[in-house]
Design a protein around this motif. Structure first.
Motif, PDB file in Angstrom:
ATOM      1  N   GLU A 138       0.806  -1.367  -0.064  1.00  0.00           N
ATOM      2  CA  GLU A 138      -0.147  -0.068   0.072  1.00  0.00           C
ATOM      3  C   GLU A 138       0.972   1.083   0.147  1.00  0.00           C
TER       4      GLU A 138
ATOM      5  N   ASP B 267       3.606  10.811 -12.622  1.00  0.00           N
ATOM      6  CA  ASP B 267       3.782  11.671 -13.892  1.00  0.00           C
ATOM      7  C   ASP B 267       4.994  12.379 -13.914  1.00  0.00           C
TER       8      ASP B 267
ATOM      9  N   GLN C  21      -2.094   3.171 -15.624  1.00  0.00           N
ATOM     10  CA  GLN C  21      -2.846   4.100 -15.952  1.00  0.00           C
ATOM     11  C   GLN C  21      -2.224   5.447 -16.471  1.00  0.00           C
ATOM     12  N   THR C  22      -1.045   5.591 -15.920  1.00  0.00           N
ATOM     13  CA  THR C  22      -0.255   6.977 -16.395  1.00  0.00           C
ATOM     14  C   THR C  22      -0.061   6.515 -17.989  1.00  0.00           C
TER      15      THR C  22
ATOM     16  N   LYS D  68      -1.280   4.614 -20.095  1.00  0.00           N
ATOM     17  CA  LYS D  68      -2.596   4.418 -20.969  1.00  0.00           C
ATOM     18  C   LYS D  68      -3.035   5.647 -21.407  1.00  0.00           C
ATOM     19  N   ALA D  69      -3.106   6.628 -20.389  1.00  0.00           N
ATOM     20  CA  ALA D  69      -3.667   8.019 -20.539  1.00  0.00           C
ATOM     21  C   ALA D  69      -2.761   8.572 -21.504  1.00  0.00           C
ATOM     22  N   ILE D  70      -1.415   8.698 -21.335  1.00  0.00           N
ATOM     23  CA  ILE D  70      -0.617   9.331 -22.326  1.00  0.00           C
ATOM     24  C   ILE D  70      -0.838   8.728 -23.885  1.00  0.00           C
TER      25      ILE D  70
ATOM     26  N   ALA E 265      -7.429   1.249 -23.777  1.00  0.00           N
ATOM     27  CA  ALA E 265      -8.057   2.105 -22.660  1.00  0.00           C
ATOM     28  C   ALA E 265      -8.387   0.757 -21.820  1.00  0.00           C
ATOM     29  N   GLY E 266      -8.972  -0.213 -22.097  1.00  0.00           N
ATOM     30  CA  GLY E 266      -9.319  -1.149 -21.110  1.00  0.00           C
ATOM     31  C   GLY E 266      -8.144  -2.272 -20.774  1.00  0.00           C
TER      32      GLY E 266
ATOM     33  N   GLU F  65      -5.610  -4.313 -18.497  1.00  0.00           N
ATOM     34  CA  GLU F  65      -5.493  -4.463 -17.245  1.00  0.00           C
ATOM     35  C   GLU F  65      -4.146  -4.828 -16.654  1.00  0.00           C
TER      36      GLU F  65
ATOM     37  N   THR G 269     -10.189   0.423 -13.692  1.00  0.00           N
ATOM     38  CA  THR G 269      -8.786   0.458 -14.742  1.00  0.00           C
ATOM     39  C   THR G 269      -9.484   0.251 -16.085  1.00  0.00           C
ATOM     40  N   ARG G 270     -10.267  -0.516 -16.455  1.00  0.00           N
ATOM     41  CA  ARG G 270     -10.688  -1.093 -17.483  1.00  0.00           C
ATOM     42  C   ARG G 270     -11.729  -0.172 -18.221  1.00  0.00           C
TER      43      ARG G 270
ATOM     44  N   LEU H 264     -12.270   3.492 -17.196  1.00  0.00           N
ATOM     45  CA  LEU H 264     -12.202   4.973 -17.129  1.00  0.00           C
ATOM     46  C   LEU H 264     -11.993   5.765 -18.386  1.00  0.00           C
ATOM     47  N   LEU H 265     -10.833   5.474 -19.100  1.00  0.00           N
ATOM     48  CA  LEU H 265     -10.424   5.951 -20.173  1.00  0.00           C
ATOM     49  C   LEU H 265     -11.492   5.974 -21.483  1.00  0.00           C
TER      50      LEU H 265
ATOM     51  N   PHE I  60      -8.884   2.565  -1.816  1.00  0.00           N
ATOM     52  CA  PHE I  60      -7.389   3.061  -2.141  1.00  0.00           C
ATOM     53  C   PHE I  60      -7.029   3.009  -3.419  1.00  0.00           C
ATOM     54  N   THR I  61      -7.404   1.801  -3.985  1.00  0.00           N
ATOM     55  CA  THR I  61      -7.003   1.485  -5.381  1.00  0.00           C
ATOM     56  C   THR I  61      -7.846   2.364  -6.409  1.00  0.00           C
TER      57      THR I  61
ATOM     58  N   ARG J 298      -6.538   5.844  -6.553  1.00  0.00           N
ATOM     59  CA  ARG J 298      -5.365   6.114  -7.389  1.00  0.00           C
ATOM     60  C   ARG J 298      -5.507   5.960  -8.662  1.00  0.00           C
ATOM     61  N   VAL J 299      -6.524   5.154  -9.119  1.00  0.00           N
ATOM     62  CA  VAL J 299      -6.540   4.887 -10.497  1.00  0.00           C
ATOM     63  C   VAL J 299      -7.289   6.462 -11.112  1.00  0.00           C
TER      64      VAL J 299
ATOM     65  N   ALA K  42      -3.918   8.865 -10.939  1.00  0.00           N
ATOM     66  CA  ALA K  42      -3.010   8.813 -11.803  1.00  0.00           C
ATOM     67  C   ALA K  42      -3.396   9.033 -13.323  1.00  0.00           C
ATOM     68  N   THR K  43      -4.547   8.780 -13.785  1.00  0.00           N
ATOM     69  CA  THR K  43      -5.164   8.961 -15.048  1.00  0.00           C
ATOM     70  C   THR K  43      -5.174  10.518 -15.059  1.00  0.00           C
TER      71      THR K  43
ATOM     72  N   ARG L  48      -3.774  12.840 -13.781  1.00  0.00           N
ATOM     73  CA  ARG L  48      -2.322  13.541 -13.631  1.00  0.00           C
ATOM     74  C   ARG L  48      -1.687  13.291 -15.135  1.00  0.00           C
ATOM     75  N   ALA L  49      -1.818  12.103 -15.512  1.00  0.00           N
ATOM     76  CA  ALA L  49      -1.157  11.531 -16.784  1.00  0.00           C
ATOM     77  C   ALA L  49      -1.961  12.362 -17.999  1.00  0.00           C
ATOM     78  N   LEU L  50      -3.291  12.733 -18.099  1.00  0.00           N
ATOM     79  CA  LEU L  50      -3.918  13.269 -19.088  1.00  0.00           C
ATOM     80  C   LEU L  50      -3.422  14.787 -19.040  1.00  0.00           C
TER      81      LEU L  50
ATOM     82  N   ARG M   9      -3.439  14.786  -4.777  1.00  0.00           N
ATOM     83  CA  ARG M   9      -2.860  13.597  -4.380  1.00  0.00           C
ATOM     84  C   ARG M   9      -4.348  12.980  -3.900  1.00  0.00           C
ATOM     85  N   PRO M  10      -4.605  11.668  -3.636  1.00  0.00           N
ATOM     86  CA  PRO M  10      -5.653  10.839  -3.340  1.00  0.00           C
ATOM     87  C   PRO M  10      -5.815  11.278  -1.690  1.00  0.00           C
TER      88      PRO M  10
END
Lengths: 334, 238
Positions: A43, A54, A91-92, A94-96, A316-317, A319, B44-45, B47-48, B77-78, B81-82, B85-86, B88-90, B222-223
């Protein structure tokens, strides 16, 4: 230019590597928060990744002197590893990729360790036998081609780095045990105690649980005062046993495959006596720089040079997969 | 920012995956996927894909996004973060401005914000926090109103006492925890809307709730975990 992201454990990593395997940036942000806990806390690792992933990517781009306009593919570690940690990097990346319309190449972390030596300046080309030994993984593979990898043997219990950490803990050394054990061992006699190496056990699998138990009993038998007095000898002999356990299997693998080329990866490759022992083998031995042996994103880019990108509609999907949950496709690629 | 006028909202703090896009001329689209009973969240699957869908629905692409609003939690928590992180990267991908906001602010905005059924009245957001606990977030004026939002946890059997401690009784309670503890809340005179949509995060409300929030440095987004990780340093172990 390939932009790669790796967050499978406790290092937040991003790298920029070109298609010829030249490293333009290899940023490794070590979290430095787990030592007080005696091991990686999943964690806490995931939280630290989320605070900086990022920023580490931006740092890698800056170090390489490029912008996202220059990136042609994005690569990312999909697994195996700690899922909460992996997801941040995934996610980082994938988003980029999605937002910039770039191809995404998912990479298996273990393939990264196997092919790190293909990066310049080492540029060690297959075929070769590869030993990967780290805190989380220990295995031997035959690499005939970046796409043709066959696992020859693994560990039946602990990884080599884990065995080193556990031995170090029994000797009262701080976590992570590798550097501390090596420093203490340098003052001791590696022949002082005979610890098991499983040299008589056939095959290419190794086991470290008996070794650890053997150290525990030896410390108990010696008694506290004597064990303390002979700590350096215990460390040197224990380290020698870990090195021999690995080296004996490497020798066999070279013999069995008829190959005379060896690549070494994983954090344990930083161990001096191991490098010395393997370096003396009658083979061409490639051990990349330490920053390419421990977890890093350059090795993920190294693999991405040889792997296809996902279909755009699948990006996008995508995992992650955890340790022990490698999909059949990833397993058969090795 | 007029050349990139689209605002994107993302939230993954609750089991639902939420995305919304708002473009000039009041064009907006919200997308939400709620896992079926017993299924795991698909943050994760999904969101984008949902974000891209919402953008397409308002006639926009990724390069048109000038501002990204992300729900910081609390939640799993997870999950948070998803989302973070998404987002911030976008933001990095196209240099968009980034705003983080507590997820309960979106729920409060939908219940007590301008034009909402309980406009300007005190709202309590009650979220399932697992481990037999609830996350509570208190909005005495109906919306965040610029004040820092500080969620806290109470055990399931501590909800009644927590209500008494608020001083002002809430007019309404929303969130999945409010649905689960409807009896306790209504027994204390707090209204709990029947409509399930009132208890789910609405992406457009998330964007509205953050309308006055300035863009921050990505490193500051931050989360909002509320709880510490379960980990005890070796030196403190017995």
């Amino acid at each position: 230019m390939i932009l790669a992201v790796e967050t499978s454990c406790d290092d937040t990593c991003a790298a920029v590597v070109d298609d010829d395997g030249r490293i333009h940036a290899n940023v490794i942000s070590s979290q430095g928060i787990h030592d007080a806990y005696g091991g990686v806390v999943p964690e806490l690792a995931a939280r630290a990744h989320a605070e900086r992933c990022d920023l580490v990517v931006a740092d890698a781009l800056r170090t390489a002197g490029i912008t996202l306009d220059d990136v042609t593919r994005v690569a990312v570690t999909r697994g195996p590893g700690l899922v909460g940690a992996l997801l941040v990097g995934l996610q980082t990346a994938k988003a980029i990729a999605v937002a910039r319309g770039l191809p995404l190449v998912p990479v298996d972390h273990l393939d990264g360790h196997l092919l790190a030596c293909t990066l310049r300046p080492v540029a060690f080309e297959p075929p070769f036998v590869a030993l990967v030994a780290s805190g989380g993984h220990t295995f031997l593979s035959r690499v005939d081609d970046p796409d043709r990898i066959e696992e020859l043997g693994g560990t039946l219990d602990d990884a080599a780095g884990e065995a080193i950490d556990k031995g170090a803990r029994l000797l009262g050394l701080p976590y992570p045990g590798g550097p501390a054990l090596e420093a203490l061992a340098a003052e001791g006699d590696p022949e002082a105690f005979a610890f098991p190496t499983g040299a008589k056990v056939r095959g290419l699998d190794c086991s470290f649980s008996g070794l650890k138990t053997s150290l525990l009993y030896r410390i108990r038998d010696l008694g506290e005062a004597e064990a303390t007095a002979r700590r350096a000898d215990l460390a040197a002999s224990y380290q020698r046993a870990v090195v021999e356990t690995l080296a004996v299997r490497v020798e066999r693998a070279l013999e069995q495959t008829g190959l005379d080329r060896l690549a070494v990866g994983g954090g344990v490759a930083a161990n001096g006596p191991l490098r010395e022992r393997l370096g003396a083998l009658p083979a061409a031995v490639a051990i990349p720089d330490r920053s390419l042996c421990t977890d890093n994103a350059a090795m993920i880019a190294a693999v991405a040079r040889f792997r296809p990108a996902l279909a755009p509609e699948d990006v996008a999907g995508l995992e992650a997969y955890a340790t022990g949950q490698r999909p059949p496709a990833a397993a058969s690629a090795r | 920012m007029t050349d990139r006028p689209v605002v994107l909202g993302l939230d993954t703090a609750t089991p639902a995956t939420v995305a919304a896009a708002v473009a000039p001329g009041a064009r907006s689209a919200t997308r939400i996927e709620v896992p079926a009973a017993g299924e795991r969240p698909g943050h994760t699957r999904l969101l984008l894909g949902l974000a891209e869908d919402a953008l397409t629905a308002v006639g926009a692409g990724w390069g048109d996004v000038g501002r990204i609003v992300v729900g910081l939690g609390p939640g799993t928590f997870t999950g948070i973060r998803v989302g973070v992180a998404t987002a911030r990267a976008l933001a990095l991908a196209h240099g968009a401005g980034l705003v983080g906001i507590a997820t309960p602010a979106a729920l409060a905005e939908a219940a007590g914000g301008p034009g909402a059924p309980f406009e300007g009245r005190p709202v309590l957001v009650v979220q399932d926090a697992r481990r037999r606990e609830l996350f509570l977030t208190w909005f005495p004026d109906g919306v965040a109103g610029g004040a820092a939002v500080v969620p806290w946890t109470v055990p399931h059997d501590g909800l009644a006492a927590a209500l008494a401690d608020l001083g002002t009784p809430p007019a309404v309670a929303v969130g999945d925890g409010a649905l689960a503890f409807r009896d306790v809340l209504t027994g204390a005179g707090v209204e709990v809307p029947e409509d399930p949509a009132s208890h789910a995060v609405d992406g457009a409300a998330l964007i509205r709730a953050a309308a006055a929030s300035p863009v921050g440095a990505p490193g500051d987004v931050r989360p909002l975990y509320v709880r510490d990780a379960d980990a005890v340093p070796t030196a403190e172990r017995r």
